[in-house]
Write an enzyme that holds these catalytic residues in place. Sequence first.
Site, short mmCIF file in Angstrom:
data_model
loop_
_atom_site.label_atom_id
_atom_site.label_comp_id
_atom_site.label_asym_id
_atom_site.label_seq_id
_atom_site.Cartn_x
_atom_site.Cartn_y
_atom_site.Cartn_z
N HIS A 174 -2.16 2.79 9.36
CA HIS A 174 -3.20 1.88 8.69
C HIS A 174 -3.88 0.74 9.52
O HIS A 174 -2.75 -0.05 9.89
CB HIS A 174 -3.71 1.38 7.53
CG HIS A 174 -4.83 0.70 6.98
ND1 HIS A 174 -5.47 0.30 6.91
CD2 HIS A 174 -4.51 -0.82 6.39
CE1 HIS A 174 -6.32 -0.94 6.90
NE2 HIS A 174 -5.45 -1.02 6.21
N GLU A 221 0.83 -1.02 0.01
CA GLU A 221 0.04 0.25 0.29
C GLU A 221 0.84 1.34 0.48
O GLU A 221 0.43 2.28 0.34
CB GLU A 221 -1.06 -0.32 1.15
CG GLU A 221 -1.80 -1.18 0.80
CD GLU A 221 -3.18 -1.33 2.34
OE1 GLU A 221 -2.44 -0.38 3.24
OE2 GLU A 221 -4.03 -1.99 2.53
N HIS A 224 -13.66 -3.05 6.44
CA HIS A 224 -11.63 -2.73 6.81
C HIS A 224 -11.07 -2.62 7.32
O HIS A 224 -10.47 -3.38 8.24
CB HIS A 224 -11.49 -2.30 5.16
CG HIS A 224 -9.90 -2.47 4.95
ND1 HIS A 224 -9.44 -2.19 3.69
CD2 HIS A 224 -9.00 -2.85 5.24
CE1 HIS A 224 -8.31 -3.08 3.17
NE2 HIS A 224 -7.74 -3.12 4.65
N HIS A 274 -6.64 -1.83 11.86
CA HIS A 274 -8.18 -3.03 12.10
C HIS A 274 -8.58 -2.48 12.96
O HIS A 274 -8.77 -3.81 14.28
CB HIS A 274 -8.12 -4.47 11.57
CG HIS A 274 -7.13 -4.38 10.31
ND1 HIS A 274 -6.65 -5.42 9.90
CD2 HIS A 274 -7.20 -3.95 8.91
CE1 HIS A 274 -6.50 -5.89 8.54
NE2 HIS A 274 -6.02 -3.64 8.12
#
Length: 268
Positions: free
Chosen positions: A141, A118, A213, A143
Site C-alpha cells: 500500500h 492495517e 488515499h 500513495h
Amino acid sequence: MSILEGRPALKAEIMKIAEVAGYLWQNGWAERNGGNITVNVTDLVDDEIRQMPALSEVKPIGVTLPQLRGCYFYCKGTGKRMRDLARWPMQNGSVIRIQDDCASYVIIADEVVMPTSELPSHLSVHARLIETGSPYRATVHTHPIELVAMSHNPKFLGKDVLTRILWSMIPETKAFCPLGLGIVPYTLPGSNELADATLKELEEYDVVMWEKHGVFAKGLDVMDAFDQIDVLSKSAKIYIAARQMGFEPEGMSDEQMKEMTRAFHLPR
C-alpha cells in the site's frame, strides 16, 4: 543474532522489501510513515524458525483467518518510515507467526516492532490468496502522487474509466498491468469496510485505487507489486503532463489496444 543470519533466501527476500521501500520513498509515495508492505515468507521458514520463542505477547488480529494457521509474514512496523525500512528492515519491521487459533499472532524476530495498524486488511488479502491457490505472496500500500490526484476527479471513478485512460497512454501499461485498476470509493482508512471493499475489487484486479488515499497492490513478490504501481503511475504522469501542455491526450485507440491484447496474449 538476526533471523536473517545463515538464511540467504530469507535475507534476499527481506532485502528486496527494503529495496522497494527505498523506491517508494524516493518517488515521494511514502511521506512520514505512510504506506505498508506485508509479505508471506512461510516458504522460506525452516524448522529452527518454527521453534523460535515469541518475543511479544499474543496479539489479536481482529479477524479470524483459518487459511493462515501457522503462516509467517514480514510486516512493516506501525509508525515506521519507509526511508528507514530501506536501510534497516529488521528494525522497522518484524516477522510474525500466526497462532493456531487463526485470530492472533506473535512477533518472533528480530525485535518487538508492532505491525502496521492495517494488518487485518493485509492478512485478509493474504488469506484469500491462499484460499484461491494464488502464487501471489506480497501486498503493498502506497500513495502515488499523480494517481491519487486523478482520483479526486469523479469522472475518472466509474468502472474501468481510469483503466482505459492509463492503458492508452503507453503500451507498456497494458502489457505489464493487464488487469487494470480497480476503484474503491473513499472509505475510512484501516476500517473493516475498506478491507472488505478492497477484497472484492482484488477478485478482478491486481491493483486497487483507494479514492483520495492511495493504492493497494498484490503481486508474486514485493517487486512485482511495485512494478504494477510504477507503470500505472508513469501513465498518470504522461496524462497530467499532456494536460499541463494544454491539450487532452489522444491516447491509443481501442483498436490499437485490442491489437496489444492479441499480440501479447493479455487477459483483457
